[in-house]
Design a protein around this motif. Structure first.
Motif, PDB file in Angstrom:
ATOM      1  N   ILE A  65       1.053  -1.217  -0.078  1.00  0.00           N
ATOM      2  CA  ILE A  65      -0.040  -0.016  -0.060  1.00  0.00           C
ATOM      3  C   ILE A  65       0.806   1.281   0.111  1.00  0.00           C
ATOM      4  O   ILE A  65       1.628   1.429   1.033  1.00  0.00           O
ATOM      5  CB  ILE A  65      -0.916  -0.085   1.324  1.00  0.00           C
ATOM      6  CG1 ILE A  65      -1.803  -1.271   1.209  1.00  0.00           C
ATOM      7  CG2 ILE A  65      -1.891   1.293   1.236  1.00  0.00           C
ATOM      8  CD1 ILE A  65      -2.346  -1.660   2.431  1.00  0.00           C
ATOM      9  N   ASN A  66       0.642   2.184  -0.990  1.00  0.00           N
ATOM     10  CA  ASN A  66       1.578   3.335  -1.379  1.00  0.00           C
ATOM     11  C   ASN A  66       1.028   4.352  -0.294  1.00  0.00           C
ATOM     12  O   ASN A  66      -0.111   4.356   0.395  1.00  0.00           O
ATOM     13  CB  ASN A  66       1.928   3.626  -2.534  1.00  0.00           C
ATOM     14  CG  ASN A  66       1.124   4.150  -3.351  1.00  0.00           C
ATOM     15  OD1 ASN A  66      -0.111   4.369  -2.923  1.00  0.00           O
ATOM     16  ND2 ASN A  66       0.933   4.322  -4.505  1.00  0.00           N
ATOM     17  N   ARG A  67       1.784   5.445  -0.281  1.00  0.00           N
ATOM     18  CA  ARG A  67       1.145   6.952   0.329  1.00  0.00           C
ATOM     19  C   ARG A  67      -0.294   7.138  -0.224  1.00  0.00           C
ATOM     20  O   ARG A  67      -0.976   7.924   0.603  1.00  0.00           O
ATOM     21  CB  ARG A  67       2.296   8.001   0.246  1.00  0.00           C
ATOM     22  CG  ARG A  67       3.377   7.485   0.799  1.00  0.00           C
ATOM     23  CD  ARG A  67       4.484   8.770   0.832  1.00  0.00           C
ATOM     24  NE  ARG A  67       5.962   8.287   1.065  1.00  0.00           N
ATOM     25  CZ  ARG A  67       6.468   8.308   2.270  1.00  0.00           C
ATOM     26  NH1 ARG A  67       5.619   8.540   3.326  1.00  0.00           N
ATOM     27  NH2 ARG A  67       7.654   8.057   2.667  1.00  0.00           N
ATOM     28  N   MET A  68      -0.338   6.929  -1.300  1.00  0.00           N
ATOM     29  CA  MET A  68      -1.671   7.588  -1.968  1.00  0.00           C
ATOM     30  C   MET A  68      -2.748   6.510  -1.565  1.00  0.00           C
ATOM     31  O   MET A  68      -3.924   6.656  -2.173  1.00  0.00           O
ATOM     32  CB  MET A  68      -1.628   7.931  -3.581  1.00  0.00           C
ATOM     33  CG  MET A  68      -0.671   9.108  -3.562  1.00  0.00           C
ATOM     34  SD  MET A  68      -0.463   9.368  -5.278  1.00  0.00           S
ATOM     35  CE  MET A  68      -0.753   8.099  -6.379  1.00  0.00           C
ATOM     36  N   GLY A  69      -2.617   5.298  -0.863  1.00  0.00           N
ATOM     37  CA  GLY A  69      -3.508   4.370  -0.480  1.00  0.00           C
ATOM     38  C   GLY A  69      -3.919   3.232  -1.762  1.00  0.00           C
ATOM     39  O   GLY A  69      -4.599   2.544  -1.501  1.00  0.00           O
ATOM     40  N   ILE A  70      -2.982   3.466  -2.611  1.00  0.00           N
ATOM     41  CA  ILE A  70      -2.849   2.512  -3.821  1.00  0.00           C
ATOM     42  C   ILE A  70      -2.380   1.144  -3.441  1.00  0.00           C
ATOM     43  O   ILE A  70      -1.233   1.068  -2.942  1.00  0.00           O
ATOM     44  CB  ILE A  70      -2.136   2.903  -5.018  1.00  0.00           C
ATOM     45  CG1 ILE A  70      -3.086   4.142  -5.569  1.00  0.00           C
ATOM     46  CG2 ILE A  70      -2.290   1.977  -6.375  1.00  0.00           C
ATOM     47  CD1 ILE A  70      -2.401   4.848  -6.665  1.00  0.00           C
ATOM     48  N   LYS A  71      -3.081   0.160  -3.853  1.00  0.00           N
ATOM     49  CA  LYS A  71      -2.732  -1.125  -3.496  1.00  0.00           C
ATOM     50  C   LYS A  71      -2.008  -1.996  -4.565  1.00  0.00           C
ATOM     51  O   LYS A  71      -2.813  -2.104  -5.692  1.00  0.00           O
ATOM     52  CB  LYS A  71      -3.889  -2.278  -3.014  1.00  0.00           C
ATOM     53  CG  LYS A  71      -4.324  -1.378  -1.506  1.00  0.00           C
ATOM     54  CD  LYS A  71      -5.542  -2.281  -1.094  1.00  0.00           C
ATOM     55  CE  LYS A  71      -5.997  -1.726   0.206  1.00  0.00           C
ATOM     56  NZ  LYS A  71      -7.156  -2.051   0.676  1.00  0.00           N
ATOM     57  N   ILE A  72      -0.853  -2.472  -4.547  1.00  0.00           N
ATOM     58  CA  ILE A  72      -0.246  -3.085  -5.638  1.00  0.00           C
ATOM     59  C   ILE A  72       0.270  -4.474  -5.017  1.00  0.00           C
ATOM     60  O   ILE A  72       0.779  -4.687  -4.269  1.00  0.00           O
ATOM     61  CB  ILE A  72       1.006  -2.320  -6.256  1.00  0.00           C
ATOM     62  CG1 ILE A  72       0.626  -0.883  -6.514  1.00  0.00           C
ATOM     63  CG2 ILE A  72       1.750  -2.988  -7.434  1.00  0.00           C
ATOM     64  CD1 ILE A  72       1.098   0.219  -5.762  1.00  0.00           C
ATOM     65  N   CYS A  73       0.083  -5.539  -5.922  1.00  0.00           N
ATOM     66  CA  CYS A  73       0.250  -6.801  -5.669  1.00  0.00           C
ATOM     67  C   CYS A  73       1.395  -7.233  -6.461  1.00  0.00           C
ATOM     68  O   CYS A  73       1.698  -7.110  -7.881  1.00  0.00           O
ATOM     69  CB  CYS A  73      -0.816  -7.921  -5.819  1.00  0.00           C
ATOM     70  SG  CYS A  73      -2.386  -7.482  -5.141  1.00  0.00           S
ATOM     71  N   VAL A  74       2.382  -7.915  -5.793  1.00  0.00           N
ATOM     72  CA  VAL A  74       3.639  -8.284  -6.424  1.00  0.00           C
ATOM     73  C   VAL A  74       4.027  -9.780  -5.806  1.00  0.00           C
ATOM     74  O   VAL A  74       3.636 -10.283  -5.031  1.00  0.00           O
ATOM     75  CB  VAL A  74       4.776  -7.423  -6.065  1.00  0.00           C
ATOM     76  CG1 VAL A  74       4.906  -6.110  -6.747  1.00  0.00           C
ATOM     77  CG2 VAL A  74       5.139  -7.342  -4.636  1.00  0.00           C
ATOM     78  N   SER A  75       4.923 -10.500  -6.463  1.00  0.00           N
ATOM     79  CA  SER A  75       5.391 -11.827  -5.937  1.00  0.00           C
ATOM     80  C   SER A  75       6.406 -11.741  -4.903  1.00  0.00           C
ATOM     81  O   SER A  75       7.233 -10.808  -4.789  1.00  0.00           O
ATOM     82  CB  SER A  75       6.228 -12.499  -7.289  1.00  0.00           C
ATOM     83  OG  SER A  75       6.738 -13.595  -6.689  1.00  0.00           O
ATOM     84  N   PRO A  76       6.024 -12.446  -3.773  1.00  0.00           N
ATOM     85  CA  PRO A  76       7.041 -12.215  -2.458  1.00  0.00           C
ATOM     86  C   PRO A  76       8.294 -12.804  -2.601  1.00  0.00           C
ATOM     87  O   PRO A  76       9.040 -12.760  -1.751  1.00  0.00           O
ATOM     88  CB  PRO A  76       6.091 -13.128  -1.594  1.00  0.00           C
ATOM     89  CG  PRO A  76       5.562 -14.031  -2.317  1.00  0.00           C
ATOM     90  CD  PRO A  76       5.003 -13.438  -3.791  1.00  0.00           C
ATOM     91  N   HIS A  77       8.661 -13.429  -3.658  1.00  0.00           N
ATOM     92  CA  HIS A  77       9.864 -14.283  -4.064  1.00  0.00           C
ATOM     93  C   HIS A  77      11.155 -13.299  -4.538  1.00  0.00           C
ATOM     94  O   HIS A  77      12.042 -13.743  -4.664  1.00  0.00           O
ATOM     95  CB  HIS A  77       9.638 -15.464  -4.913  1.00  0.00           C
ATOM     96  CG  HIS A  77       8.628 -16.450  -4.306  1.00  0.00           C
ATOM     97  ND1 HIS A  77       8.742 -16.927  -3.010  1.00  0.00           N
ATOM     98  CD2 HIS A  77       7.333 -16.614  -4.868  1.00  0.00           C
ATOM     99  CE1 HIS A  77       7.610 -17.864  -2.834  1.00  0.00           C
ATOM    100  NE2 HIS A  77       6.637 -17.699  -4.167  1.00  0.00           N
TER     101      HIS A  77
END
Length: 97
Positions: A65-77
């Motif tokens: 979750i960035n400063r603007m509240g946007i949620k971005i999904c990424v690989s945890p690996h």
């Protein structure tokens, strides 16, 4: 007759109360509203990330979750994801002191 009407009214009100109580308890449970399905391949700027959530279903992912509240999904690996999680955890620890 009055006793019969009063009993029916009491049963009716009790039924409404039970329905409201059941709906309230189900509605008040914590449920994740957003889950990751697609993962971004872009590396994010760690300085702009304020929080994260780990997820395993439906896919293994980290939701930043960035400063603007946007949620971005990424690989945890990915290496940078692990570094970002460590940095966010460090910030949380220093803010708590």
């Amino acid at each position: 007759m009055k006793l019969h009407a009063t009993a029916l009214l009491l049963i009716f009100l009790l039924g409404i109360f039970l329905v409201q109580t059941i709906e309230g308890s189900v509605g008040s449970q914590s449920m994740r509203k957003v889950s990751c399905v697609n993962l971004s391949t872009r590396q994010l700027n760690i300085r702009n990330l304020i929080s994260y959530e780990k997820q395993q279903v439906p896919v293994d992912a980290v939701m930043f979750i960035n400063r603007m509240g946007i949620k971005i999904c990424v690989s945890p690996h990915q290496k940078w994801v692990k570094a970002a999680i460590k940095k966010i955890d460090q910030r949380r620890t220093t803010q708590g002191k």
